[in-house]
Design a protein around this motif. Structure first.
Motif, PDB file in Angstrom:
ATOM      1  N   GLY A  90      -4.358 -19.101  11.132  1.00  0.00           N
ATOM      2  CA  GLY A  90      -3.265 -20.018  11.451  1.00  0.00           C
ATOM      3  C   GLY A  90      -2.464 -20.494  10.269  1.00  0.00           C
ATOM      4  N   PHE A  91      -2.795 -20.045   9.075  1.00  0.00           N
ATOM      5  CA  PHE A  91      -2.025 -20.436   7.906  1.00  0.00           C
ATOM      6  C   PHE A  91      -0.741 -19.622   7.881  1.00  0.00           C
ATOM      7  N   GLN A  92       0.370 -20.274   7.666  1.00  0.00           N
ATOM      8  CA  GLN A  92       1.673 -19.623   7.740  1.00  0.00           C
ATOM      9  C   GLN A  92       2.269 -19.432   6.352  1.00  0.00           C
ATOM     10  N   GLY A  93       3.160 -18.464   6.269  1.00  0.00           N
ATOM     11  CA  GLY A  93       3.868 -18.199   5.032  1.00  0.00           C
ATOM     12  C   GLY A  93       3.144 -17.189   4.175  1.00  0.00           C
ATOM     13  N   GLY A  94       3.873 -16.569   3.290  1.00  0.00           N
ATOM     14  CA  GLY A  94       3.273 -15.621   2.374  1.00  0.00           C
ATOM     15  C   GLY A  94       2.874 -14.311   3.021  1.00  0.00           C
ATOM     16  N   GLU A  95       3.722 -13.777   3.920  1.00  0.00           N
ATOM     17  CA  GLU A  95       3.418 -12.481   4.503  1.00  0.00           C
ATOM     18  C   GLU A  95       4.073 -11.345   3.728  1.00  0.00           C
ATOM     19  N   VAL A  96       5.252 -11.572   3.225  1.00  0.00           N
ATOM     20  CA  VAL A  96       6.050 -10.486   2.663  1.00  0.00           C
ATOM     21  C   VAL A  96       5.527 -10.034   1.302  1.00  0.00           C
ATOM     22  N   THR A  97       5.291 -10.944   0.393  1.00  0.00           N
ATOM     23  CA  THR A  97       4.816 -10.550  -0.936  1.00  0.00           C
ATOM     24  C   THR A  97       3.466  -9.847  -0.871  1.00  0.00           C
ATOM     25  N   PRO A  98       2.516 -10.282  -0.036  1.00  0.00           N
ATOM     26  CA  PRO A  98       1.291  -9.487   0.095  1.00  0.00           C
ATOM     27  C   PRO A  98       1.550  -8.065   0.588  1.00  0.00           C
ATOM     28  N   LEU A  99       2.553  -7.884   1.445  1.00  0.00           N
ATOM     29  CA  LEU A  99       2.905  -6.525   1.885  1.00  0.00           C
ATOM     30  C   LEU A  99       3.350  -5.684   0.699  1.00  0.00           C
ATOM     31  N   PHE A 100       4.150  -6.274  -0.174  1.00  0.00           N
ATOM     32  CA  PHE A 100       4.582  -5.558  -1.378  1.00  0.00           C
ATOM     33  C   PHE A 100       3.380  -5.213  -2.261  1.00  0.00           C
ATOM     34  N   ALA A 101       2.449  -6.167  -2.393  1.00  0.00           N
ATOM     35  CA  ALA A 101       1.253  -5.941  -3.218  1.00  0.00           C
ATOM     36  C   ALA A 101       0.376  -4.852  -2.619  1.00  0.00           C
ATOM     37  N   ILE A 102       0.189  -4.881  -1.311  1.00  0.00           N
ATOM     38  CA  ILE A 102      -0.619  -3.869  -0.630  1.00  0.00           C
ATOM     39  C   ILE A 102       0.020  -2.499  -0.792  1.00  0.00           C
ATOM     40  N   GLY A 103       1.318  -2.419  -0.556  1.00  0.00           N
ATOM     41  CA  GLY A 103       2.020  -1.136  -0.657  1.00  0.00           C
ATOM     42  C   GLY A 103       2.042  -0.559  -2.058  1.00  0.00           C
ATOM     43  N   SER A 104       2.323  -1.395  -3.041  1.00  0.00           N
ATOM     44  CA  SER A 104       2.395  -0.880  -4.406  1.00  0.00           C
ATOM     45  C   SER A 104       1.027  -0.475  -4.936  1.00  0.00           C
ATOM     46  N   SER A 105      -0.009  -1.255  -4.623  1.00  0.00           N
ATOM     47  CA  SER A 105      -1.346  -0.874  -5.108  1.00  0.00           C
ATOM     48  C   SER A 105      -1.871   0.359  -4.369  1.00  0.00           C
ATOM     49  N   LEU A 106      -1.552   0.499  -3.095  1.00  0.00           N
ATOM     50  CA  LEU A 106      -1.915   1.716  -2.374  1.00  0.00           C
ATOM     51  C   LEU A 106      -1.171   2.922  -2.947  1.00  0.00           C
ATOM     52  N   GLY A 107       0.086   2.726  -3.300  1.00  0.00           N
ATOM     53  CA  GLY A 107       0.871   3.804  -3.898  1.00  0.00           C
ATOM     54  C   GLY A 107       0.264   4.330  -5.188  1.00  0.00           C
ATOM     55  N   VAL A 108      -0.224   3.432  -6.023  1.00  0.00           N
ATOM     56  CA  VAL A 108      -0.861   3.836  -7.279  1.00  0.00           C
ATOM     57  C   VAL A 108      -2.104   4.683  -6.991  1.00  0.00           C
ATOM     58  N   ILE A 109      -2.840   4.316  -5.954  1.00  0.00           N
ATOM     59  CA  ILE A 109      -4.086   5.015  -5.622  1.00  0.00           C
ATOM     60  C   ILE A 109      -3.829   6.397  -5.021  1.00  0.00           C
ATOM     61  N   ILE A 110      -2.824   6.524  -4.152  1.00  0.00           N
ATOM     62  CA  ILE A 110      -2.607   7.823  -3.487  1.00  0.00           C
ATOM     63  C   ILE A 110      -1.713   8.769  -4.272  1.00  0.00           C
ATOM     64  N   ALA A 111      -1.070   8.295  -5.314  1.00  0.00           N
ATOM     65  CA  ALA A 111      -0.167   9.157  -6.103  1.00  0.00           C
ATOM     66  C   ALA A 111      -0.857  10.409  -6.638  1.00  0.00           C
ATOM     67  N   PRO A 112      -2.046  10.315  -7.222  1.00  0.00           N
ATOM     68  CA  PRO A 112      -2.689  11.527  -7.731  1.00  0.00           C
ATOM     69  C   PRO A 112      -2.999  12.565  -6.647  1.00  0.00           C
ATOM     70  N   VAL A 113      -3.216  12.108  -5.421  1.00  0.00           N
ATOM     71  CA  VAL A 113      -3.481  13.037  -4.315  1.00  0.00           C
ATOM     72  C   VAL A 113      -2.294  13.976  -4.108  1.00  0.00           C
ATOM     73  N   PHE A 114      -1.083  13.455  -4.301  1.00  0.00           N
ATOM     74  CA  PHE A 114       0.136  14.241  -4.116  1.00  0.00           C
ATOM     75  C   PHE A 114       0.676  14.795  -5.431  1.00  0.00           C
ATOM     76  N   GLY A 115       0.014  14.498  -6.529  1.00  0.00           N
ATOM     77  CA  GLY A 115       0.461  14.981  -7.828  1.00  0.00           C
ATOM     78  C   GLY A 115       1.758  14.335  -8.286  1.00  0.00           C
ATOM     79  N   LEU A 116       1.967  13.082  -7.894  1.00  0.00           N
ATOM     80  CA  LEU A 116       3.206  12.381  -8.229  1.00  0.00           C
ATOM     81  C   LEU A 116       2.928  11.233  -9.201  1.00  0.00           C
ATOM     82  N   PRO A 118       2.408   7.697 -10.468  1.00  0.00           N
ATOM     83  CA  PRO A 118       1.930   6.485  -9.779  1.00  0.00           C
ATOM     84  C   PRO A 118       2.984   5.383  -9.661  1.00  0.00           C
ATOM     85  N   LEU A 119       3.845   5.232 -10.664  1.00  0.00           N
ATOM     86  CA  LEU A 119       4.879   4.197 -10.579  1.00  0.00           C
ATOM     87  C   LEU A 119       5.892   4.513  -9.483  1.00  0.00           C
ATOM     88  N   PHE A 120       6.224   5.785  -9.336  1.00  0.00           N
ATOM     89  CA  PHE A 120       7.162   6.224  -8.304  1.00  0.00           C
ATOM     90  C   PHE A 120       6.571   5.989  -6.907  1.00  0.00           C
TER      91      PHE A 120
END
Length: 181
Positions: A90-116, A118-120
């Motif tokens: 029930g705590f409100q607020g702070g949904e968007v920035t965690p989405l950015f954090a989740i997406g960017s950290s996941l991107g760093v992890i899956i980048a080597p799988v595609f040979g790309l 990590p920053l991209f």
């Protein structure tokens, strides 16, 4: 005077009462109890999973993703789970920035799988996860181009199109108007 007449007409009627009065004796139904216990549970989980790495909205994970600091393979999933628990309590607020954090950290992890690079892929994850979670298409493309550069438009377009299609018209915003085909 019209309001007084309406009040006087209904003066002999009993007040409308709900069929069932909530049971306040059940401590699990008590919002005060859950409001008090969840923060304690979250603090314990935060210390168990790396002290304050997953507290807050996740700027530290975003910065780590784009400065080649250490990102662990489980960072994105722990941030996701703790964000879900927080919003579910029930705590409100702070949904968007965690989405950015989740997406960017996941991107760093899956980048080597595609040979790309990590920053991209972190940049693509930053926009793609936001688009999928919010059921939006143009906004995450615009955010990606604004933050990371307009030259990446084709890549943001592809990732955000896949995210938009894959989410099947669901959103973290319950009141968002749904498009029905």
């Amino acid at each position: 005077t019209k309001a007084f007449v309406c009040f006087k007409k209904n003066a002999n009627k009993p007040p409308i009462m709900p069929n069932k009065i909530p049971n306040t004796n059940n401590f699990m139904d008590n919002s005060i109890f859950s409001s008090a216990t969840f923060p304690i549970l979250k603090v314990l989980l935060l210390f168990m999973f790396g002290q304050c790495r997953y507290s807050g909205v996740g700027e530290n994970l975003i910065v780590a993703s784009f400065t080649s600091e250490k990102i662990y393979g489980y960072d994105w999933i722990l941030k996701l789970v703790l964000t879900i628990l927080t919003l579910s309590a029930g705590f409100q607020g702070g949904e968007v920035t965690p989405l950015f954090a989740i997406g960017s950290s996941l991107g760093v992890i899956i980048a080597p799988v595609f040979g790309l690079d990590p920053l991209f892929v972190a940049a693509l994850g930053y926009s793609g996860v936001f688009g999928a979670a919010t059921n939006t298409f143009l906004a995450p493309i615009a955010i990606g181009m604004e933050v990371f550069g307009y030259q990446y438009f084709p890549f943001f377009f592809i990732v955000c199109a896949i995210s938009y299609i894959a989410n099947q018209n669901e959103s973290i915003y319950a009141l968002q108007r749904q498009v029905r085909e």
